[in-house]
Design a protein around this motif. Structure first.
Motif, PDB file in Angstrom:
ATOM      1  N   LYS A 229       0.841  -1.207   0.000  1.00 60.00           N
ATOM      2  CA  LYS A 229       0.000   0.000   0.000  1.00 60.00           C
ATOM      3  C   LYS A 229       0.871   1.250   0.000  1.00 60.00           C
ATOM      4  O   LYS A 229       1.922   1.277   0.623  1.00 60.00           O
ATOM      5  N   ASP A 230       0.387   2.269  -0.683  1.00 59.95           N
ATOM      6  CA  ASP A 230       1.119   3.517  -0.760  1.00 59.95           C
ATOM      7  C   ASP A 230       0.326   4.655  -0.141  1.00 59.95           C
ATOM      8  O   ASP A 230      -0.900   4.651  -0.140  1.00 59.95           O
ATOM      9  N   VAL A 231       1.048   5.654   0.345  1.00 59.20           N
ATOM     10  CA  VAL A 231       0.460   6.878   0.867  1.00 59.20           C
ATOM     11  C   VAL A 231       0.740   7.957  -0.175  1.00 59.20           C
ATOM     12  O   VAL A 231       1.883   8.153  -0.585  1.00 59.20           O
ATOM     13  N   TRP A 232      -0.311   8.647  -0.618  1.00 62.48           N
ATOM     14  CA  TRP A 232      -0.171   9.681  -1.634  1.00 62.48           C
ATOM     15  C   TRP A 232      -0.351  11.051  -1.006  1.00 62.48           C
ATOM     16  O   TRP A 232      -1.195  11.239  -0.143  1.00 62.48           O
ATOM     17  N   ARG A 233       0.429  12.021  -1.483  1.00 67.61           N
ATOM     18  CA  ARG A 233       0.291  13.419  -1.085  1.00 67.61           C
ATOM     19  C   ARG A 233       0.376  14.268  -2.336  1.00 67.61           C
ATOM     20  O   ARG A 233       1.046  13.903  -3.306  1.00 67.61           O
ATOM     21  N   HIS A 234      -0.255  15.418  -2.313  1.00 64.48           N
ATOM     22  CA  HIS A 234      -0.149  16.354  -3.432  1.00 64.48           C
ATOM     23  C   HIS A 234       0.090  17.741  -2.875  1.00 64.48           C
ATOM     24  O   HIS A 234      -0.607  18.191  -1.966  1.00 64.48           O
TER      25      HIS A 234
ATOM     26  N   ILE B 135       2.750  15.515  -7.062  1.00 65.48           N
ATOM     27  CA  ILE B 135       2.281  14.335  -6.336  1.00 65.48           C
ATOM     28  C   ILE B 135       3.487  13.537  -5.853  1.00 65.48           C
ATOM     29  O   ILE B 135       4.508  13.450  -6.538  1.00 65.48           O
ATOM     30  N   SER B 136       3.409  13.015  -4.656  1.00 64.59           N
ATOM     31  CA  SER B 136       4.491  12.184  -4.132  1.00 64.59           C
ATOM     32  C   SER B 136       3.887  10.957  -3.483  1.00 64.59           C
ATOM     33  O   SER B 136       2.793  10.992  -2.943  1.00 64.59           O
ATOM     34  N   ARG B 137       4.618   9.860  -3.554  1.00 60.33           N
ATOM     35  CA  ARG B 137       4.133   8.563  -3.089  1.00 60.33           C
ATOM     36  C   ARG B 137       5.171   7.942  -2.167  1.00 60.33           C
ATOM     37  O   ARG B 137       6.373   8.111  -2.368  1.00 60.33           O
ATOM     38  N   GLU B 138       4.666   7.233  -1.157  1.00 57.09           N
ATOM     39  CA  GLU B 138       5.541   6.583  -0.181  1.00 57.09           C
ATOM     40  C   GLU B 138       4.824   5.333   0.309  1.00 57.09           C
ATOM     41  O   GLU B 138       3.604   5.348   0.493  1.00 57.09           O
ATOM     42  N   SER B 139       5.554   4.255   0.522  1.00 51.32           N
ATOM     43  CA  SER B 139       4.906   3.039   1.023  1.00 51.32           C
ATOM     44  C   SER B 139       4.629   3.191   2.516  1.00 51.32           C
ATOM     45  O   SER B 139       5.262   3.992   3.205  1.00 51.32           O
ATOM     46  N   TYR B 140       3.658   2.400   3.006  1.00 55.31           N
ATOM     47  CA  TYR B 140       3.334   2.448   4.433  1.00 55.31           C
ATOM     48  C   TYR B 140       4.517   1.995   5.286  1.00 55.31           C
ATOM     49  O   TYR B 140       4.711   2.465   6.398  1.00 55.31           O
TER      50      TYR B 140
END
Length: 154
Positions: free
Chosen positions: A77-82, A89-94
């Motif tokens: 699962k990924d955590v998305w931020r904008h 947009i940036s993505r990071e795994s839990y």
């Protein structure tokens, strides 16, 4: 013969009594913990619950760094931020988020289960999340809250 109508009860400010609860997240599953805490923050466990008012209690979560995600979801699962800018947009795994800021992972999960808008933001202010076992809210005399654990499969 007309029946006497009963008026709908709407809680007033003096009817709302707020309690402080302490939740230990050690070994708890993230989604199940978040659902139960969101229920307490909303006040759904009280008989005076009203969906348009904040009737919930304060919740302190400790040991957020020891939270568990099941079946490999931490890496899947990924955590998305904008940022709000084009291409921002940036993505990071839990797994990375739990290693970097475990309190944010718990807070994000609970926030998603609360109402959107000003009412949800008011409820979220009653949530205090700490990565370790220490918290500065001893003066509020929080009651330990035992949450239901997931059943083990036999």
């Amino acid at each position: 013969m007309p029946v006497a109508s009963q008026r709908t009860f709407s809680p007033r400010q003096q009817d709302i009594k707020r309690t402080w609860y302490l939740v230990d997240a050690d070994g708890q599953t993230l989604g199940r913990l978040a659902a139960q805490i969101a229920r307490i923050l909303r006040g759904k466990h009280k008989p005076i619950f009203a969906p348009h008012l904040d009737t919930g209690d304060h919740v302190i979560v400790v040991n957020a760094s020891k939270i568990v995600l099941t079946s490999g979801k931490a890496s899947a699962k990924d955590v998305w931020r904008h940022s709000g800018y084009p291409g921002g947009i940036s993505r990071e795994s839990y797994a990375d988020l739990l290693a970097r800021k475990p309190a944010d992972a718990v807070r994000r999960s609970i926030r998603g289960m609360l109402p959107k808008g000003p009412l949800g933001r008011q409820m979220l202010r009653k949530l205090k999340v700490y990565a370790g076992p220490e918290h500065p809210h001893a003066a509020q005399l929080p009651q330990p809250l035992e949450l239901a654990h997931a059943r083990s499969r036999a």
